[in-house]
Design a protein around this motif. Structure first.
Motif, mmCIF file in Angstrom:
data_model
loop_
_atom_site.group_PDB
_atom_site.id
_atom_site.type_symbol
_atom_site.label_atom_id
_atom_site.label_comp_id
_atom_site.label_asym_id
_atom_site.label_seq_id
_atom_site.Cartn_x
_atom_site.Cartn_y
_atom_site.Cartn_z
ATOM 1 N N TRP A 18 0.856 -1.195 0.000
ATOM 2 C CA TRP A 18 0.000 0.000 0.000
ATOM 3 C C TRP A 18 0.885 1.235 0.000
ATOM 4 O O TRP A 18 1.783 1.384 0.829
ATOM 5 C CB TRP A 18 -0.887 -0.010 1.248
ATOM 6 N N GLN A 19 0.635 2.117 -0.962
ATOM 7 C CA GLN A 19 1.439 3.340 -1.048
ATOM 8 C C GLN A 19 0.623 4.443 -1.711
ATOM 9 O O GLN A 19 -0.001 4.225 -2.754
ATOM 10 C CB GLN A 19 2.725 3.094 -1.842
ATOM 11 N N GLY A 20 0.608 5.602 -1.069
ATOM 12 C CA GLY A 20 -0.089 6.752 -1.617
ATOM 13 C C GLY A 20 -1.574 6.546 -1.767
ATOM 14 O O GLY A 20 -2.188 7.102 -2.682
ATOM 15 N N GLY A 21 -2.183 5.728 -0.900
ATOM 16 C CA GLY A 21 -3.623 5.513 -0.961
ATOM 17 C C GLY A 21 -4.051 4.438 -1.932
ATOM 18 O O GLY A 21 -5.257 4.192 -2.090
ATOM 19 N N LYS A 22 -3.104 3.754 -2.572
ATOM 20 C CA LYS A 22 -3.460 2.708 -3.532
ATOM 21 C C LYS A 22 -2.892 1.380 -3.068
ATOM 22 O O LYS A 22 -1.728 1.272 -2.674
ATOM 23 C CB LYS A 22 -2.930 3.050 -4.922
ATOM 24 N N LEU A 147 -16.292 3.115 9.571
ATOM 25 C CA LEU A 147 -17.313 2.971 8.541
ATOM 26 C C LEU A 147 -18.692 3.419 9.010
ATOM 27 O O LEU A 147 -19.543 3.783 8.200
ATOM 28 C CB LEU A 147 -17.383 1.512 8.075
ATOM 29 N N ILE A 148 -18.944 3.386 10.336
ATOM 30 C CA ILE A 148 -20.268 3.767 10.847
ATOM 31 C C ILE A 148 -20.224 5.106 11.578
ATOM 32 O O ILE A 148 -21.191 5.474 12.253
ATOM 33 C CB ILE A 148 -20.812 2.680 11.791
ATOM 34 N N LYS A 149 -19.133 5.832 11.452
ATOM 35 C CA LYS A 149 -18.986 7.082 12.188
ATOM 36 C C LYS A 149 -20.069 8.096 11.828
ATOM 37 O O LYS A 149 -20.564 8.842 12.676
ATOM 38 C CB LYS A 149 -17.598 7.679 11.922
ATOM 39 N N ALA A 150 -20.481 8.113 10.557
ATOM 40 C CA ALA A 150 -21.479 9.090 10.108
ATOM 41 C C ALA A 150 -22.907 8.564 10.216
ATOM 42 O O ALA A 150 -23.847 9.247 9.791
ATOM 43 C CB ALA A 150 -21.193 9.496 8.668
ATOM 44 N N LYS A 254 -14.195 6.475 -2.035
ATOM 45 C CA LYS A 254 -13.937 7.898 -2.242
ATOM 46 C C LYS A 254 -13.885 8.650 -0.920
ATOM 47 O O LYS A 254 -13.068 9.560 -0.739
ATOM 48 C CB LYS A 254 -15.023 8.488 -3.141
ATOM 49 N N ARG A 255 -14.793 8.282 0.020
ATOM 50 C CA ARG A 255 -14.807 8.981 1.313
ATOM 51 C C ARG A 255 -13.478 8.802 2.049
ATOM 52 O O ARG A 255 -12.975 9.743 2.663
ATOM 53 C CB ARG A 255 -15.945 8.444 2.176
ATOM 54 N N PHE A 256 -12.903 7.611 1.962
ATOM 55 C CA PHE A 256 -11.644 7.352 2.681
ATOM 56 C C PHE A 256 -10.426 7.496 1.778
ATOM 57 O O PHE A 256 -9.333 7.048 2.125
ATOM 58 C CB PHE A 256 -11.682 5.959 3.310
ATOM 59 N N LYS A 257 -10.622 8.140 0.607
ATOM 60 C CA LYS A 257 -9.528 8.520 -0.303
ATOM 61 C C LYS A 257 -8.717 7.323 -0.794
ATOM 62 O O LYS A 257 -7.494 7.400 -0.935
ATOM 63 C CB LYS A 257 -8.604 9.548 0.372
ATOM 64 N N ALA A 258 -9.423 6.209 -1.024
ATOM 65 C CA ALA A 258 -8.768 5.048 -1.621
ATOM 66 C C ALA A 258 -8.704 5.237 -3.135
ATOM 67 O O ALA A 258 -9.634 5.764 -3.751
ATOM 68 C CB ALA A 258 -9.533 3.778 -1.270
ATOM 69 N N LYS A 259 -7.616 4.795 -3.754
ATOM 70 C CA LYS A 259 -7.407 5.005 -5.183
ATOM 71 C C LYS A 259 -7.620 3.734 -6.001
ATOM 72 O O LYS A 259 -7.248 3.683 -7.178
ATOM 73 C CB LYS A 259 -6.005 5.563 -5.423
ATOM 74 N N ASN A 260 -8.216 2.717 -5.367
ATOM 75 C CA ASN A 260 -8.481 1.470 -6.081
ATOM 76 C C ASN A 260 -9.881 1.494 -6.703
ATOM 77 O O ASN A 260 -10.774 2.213 -6.235
ATOM 78 C CB ASN A 260 -8.367 0.275 -5.131
ATOM 79 N N LEU A 272 -8.439 -3.046 4.107
ATOM 80 C CA LEU A 272 -6.985 -2.940 4.213
ATOM 81 C C LEU A 272 -6.535 -1.482 4.074
ATOM 82 O O LEU A 272 -5.637 -1.018 4.784
ATOM 83 C CB LEU A 272 -6.315 -3.807 3.149
ATOM 84 N N HIS A 273 -7.164 -0.752 3.138
ATOM 85 C CA HIS A 273 -6.867 0.679 3.006
ATOM 86 C C HIS A 273 -7.253 1.426 4.288
ATOM 87 O O HIS A 273 -6.511 2.309 4.753
ATOM 88 C CB HIS A 273 -7.618 1.262 1.816
ATOM 89 N N LEU A 274 -8.387 1.066 4.865
ATOM 90 C CA LEU A 274 -8.826 1.701 6.108
ATOM 91 C C LEU A 274 -7.833 1.438 7.231
ATOM 92 O O LEU A 274 -7.530 2.326 8.041
ATOM 93 C CB LEU A 274 -10.213 1.175 6.482
ATOM 94 N N LEU A 275 -7.291 0.219 7.286
ATOM 95 C CA LEU A 275 -6.299 -0.116 8.311
ATOM 96 C C LEU A 275 -5.030 0.713 8.144
ATOM 97 O O LEU A 275 -4.471 1.230 9.115
ATOM 98 C CB LEU A 275 -5.971 -1.607 8.240
ATOM 99 N N ALA A 276 -4.563 0.875 6.899
ATOM 100 C CA ALA A 276 -3.317 1.620 6.669
ATOM 101 C C ALA A 276 -3.481 3.109 6.914
ATOM 102 O O ALA A 276 -2.552 3.783 7.380
ATOM 103 C CB ALA A 276 -2.824 1.376 5.252
ATOM 104 N N SER A 277 -4.681 3.647 6.611
ATOM 105 C CA SER A 277 -4.875 5.093 6.727
ATOM 106 C C SER A 277 -5.410 5.517 8.096
ATOM 107 O O SER A 277 -5.130 6.627 8.545
ATOM 108 C CB SER A 277 -5.836 5.579 5.638
#
Length: 493
Positions: A18-22, A147-150, A254-260, A272-277
């Protein structure tokens, strides 16, 4: 900065960069000796800090109310609970849900553990053997809270599908994790079928725990793509106790700025992106597992400190260099002035007349000239102290003043003394003889204090035993009484 994201499920284990959101493509490793050897070779080429995400059935959750303690007492209490609940595993944690508002105000705690450590240990051994900085070991329910914060609901059942693990159902009460359940999906079932069949069963289990309380609705949120959403909407219906809401996996990315790009409802890349960010603070790893991560952080801190010191040193060096240039610029005119003076000195020396007189004779002549100057003191040096004294004694009138050099009175000085003959008069004393005599004595003492040697040649009155008092301090005709002093001034060595 790049991160190595590891995902462990019941039947598979894979790693992604994982690098730069991707998130990169996963690389799978078999759970055997060859797979672990391949994993070690993979780690030799990827030395970045790593996260381990675990999604297995063997994860247990227990809600407990414990006394509110702190310090060593709290630590001892938690250790006893871990020993009581999870004696066979080191992968456990305790999370404070809330403190009760009434009574003793005890703590409501959630104890959880991965109860099958043999599933994790072989991969941890490979990480330790390769000195990989492991940040933590996380379970999928632990990282789902953002994921349920909002979501504005106190009773949420979050459903997600991980194609290598199964259908994960996680219950949150007031945004706090209370329970989670993993349902494997085999070849005879599908994501949609599992959601339709297993959600009512999970609801019945929660109702047995009075969750949510009677009269309140359980909000079921399903992470899926648009295709699965259409299928589920056709098969699931809201009722008085259940309410279904769909979370589009593309919108979450998109909300968590994932680039996949997400091609189906598999939430593994998103999680996995949520864990890294947004990694949570608590996890199952202990200090032995994260030892190399702390060393990695310490090394970065030291490198950062060294870089900061180097930068400051360069700035100071630059400042000193610029200041030295200013000093050189300021010194240049002085050097030019020095050279000019030296040139003038050399020109003056060239104009000196040539002489055959030895330097020693010239020195002797100069010393003799200085000594001769001591023999002829200036009148100002001789008379100035006398003048200053007369300014203070206004009732003494100067009638006559004379001086001459005298070798006989020179001692102890090596130079001739100057003898001053002072003829004066006392005025305005009338018949006050004693007062006049005392006034003259004070005048003599003042002259002595100025460095003179004073003697009386003639008193205004004859006060000796041989004479008779026949004069006045002031004569009957009004003229002042006269006296004569001998004042000796000697050259100071």
């Amino acid at each position: 900065m790049a991160r190595t994201l590891l995902f462990l499920s019941a039947d598979s284990f894979h790693a992604s960069i994982w690098q730069g959101g991707k998130l990169g493509a996963p690389q799978y490793f078999a759970n055997n000796s060859n797979g672990r050897e391949d994993f070690s070779n993979f780690l030799k080429d990827h030395r970045d800090p790593a996260y381990l995400l675990v999604d297995v059935i063997e994860e247990d959750f227990r809600l407990e109310v414990v006394p509110h303690l702190s310090g060593s007492a709290r630590k001892s209490l938690l250790e006893r609970k871990f020993e009581q609940f999870y004696r066979g595993t080191q992968f456990h944690q305790a999370t404070l849900l809330q403190r009760q508002a009434e009574g003793r105000r005890d703590d409501e705690m959630l104890f959880s553990a991965l109860t099958n450590p043999q599933r994790i240990s072989p991969w941890l051994d490979a990480l330790q053997a390769n000195h990989i900085p492991l940040i933590g070991i996380y379970s999928l329910p632990n990282i789902s809270a953002p994921l349920i914060k909002a979501i504005h609901s106190d009773h949420v059942l979050l459903l997600s599908w991980e194609k290598d693990a199964g259908l994960r159902q996680t219950y949150f009460n007031a945004k706090r994790l209370h329970f989670s359940r993993l349902i494997p999906i085999n070849s005879n079932s599908s994501f949609n079928e599992s959601v339709v069949n297993e959600t009512p069963r999970t609801q019945q289990y929660l109702k047995s725990l009075s969750l949510p309380p009677p009269g309140e609705i359980l909000d079921v949120y399903i992470i899926c793509d648009a295709n699965d959403r259409l299928v589920l909407q056709g098969r699931l219906e809201d009722d008085s106790e259940l309410r279904y809401t769909y979370l589009d996996i593309h919108d979450l990315g998109k909300r968590f700025k994932a680039k996949n790009d997400y091609t189906d409802s598999d939430a593994t890349p998103l999680l996995l992106h949520l864990l890294a960010s947004k990694p949570p603070a608590s996890h199952y790893a202990n200090s032995e597992h994260t030892h190399f991560h702390w060393l990695w952080r310490l090394r970065r801190i030291l490198f950062g400190t060294a870089a900061a010191i180097t930068l400051v040193s360069l700035l100071l060096s630059g400042t000193e260099f610029m200041q030295s240039r200013d000093y050189i610029a300021q010194t240049e005119p002085l050097n030019m002035q020095t050279a000019h003076v030296k040139q003038q000195t050399q020109e003056i020396q060239r104009t000196f007349a040539n002489t055959t007189v030895p330097a020693a004779d010239m020195k002797t002549a100069v010393l003799l000239a200085r000594k001769l100057n001591q023999y002829a003191a200036s009148p100002a040096d001789i008379l100035r102290p006398l003048t200053l004294t007369l300014d203070k004694f206004t009732q003494i009138k100067v009638d006559k003043l004379a001086w001459q050099s005298s070798a006989a009175d020179a001692a102890p000085s090596a130079y001739p003394a100057q003898v001053i003959t002072f003829d004066g008069s006392l005025v305005d004393f009338g018949s006050e003889y004693r007062k006049a005599i005392n006034y003259l004595d004070s005048f003599q003492q003042a002259l002595t204090a100025q460095g003179y040697t004073v003697s009386v040649l003639k008193q205004p009155l004859d006060v000796s035993s041989k004479g008779s008092i026949s004069g006045d301090a002031q004569k009957n005709d009004g003229s002042p009484a006269q006296f004569t002093l001998k004042i000796i001034w000697r050259q100071k060595e």
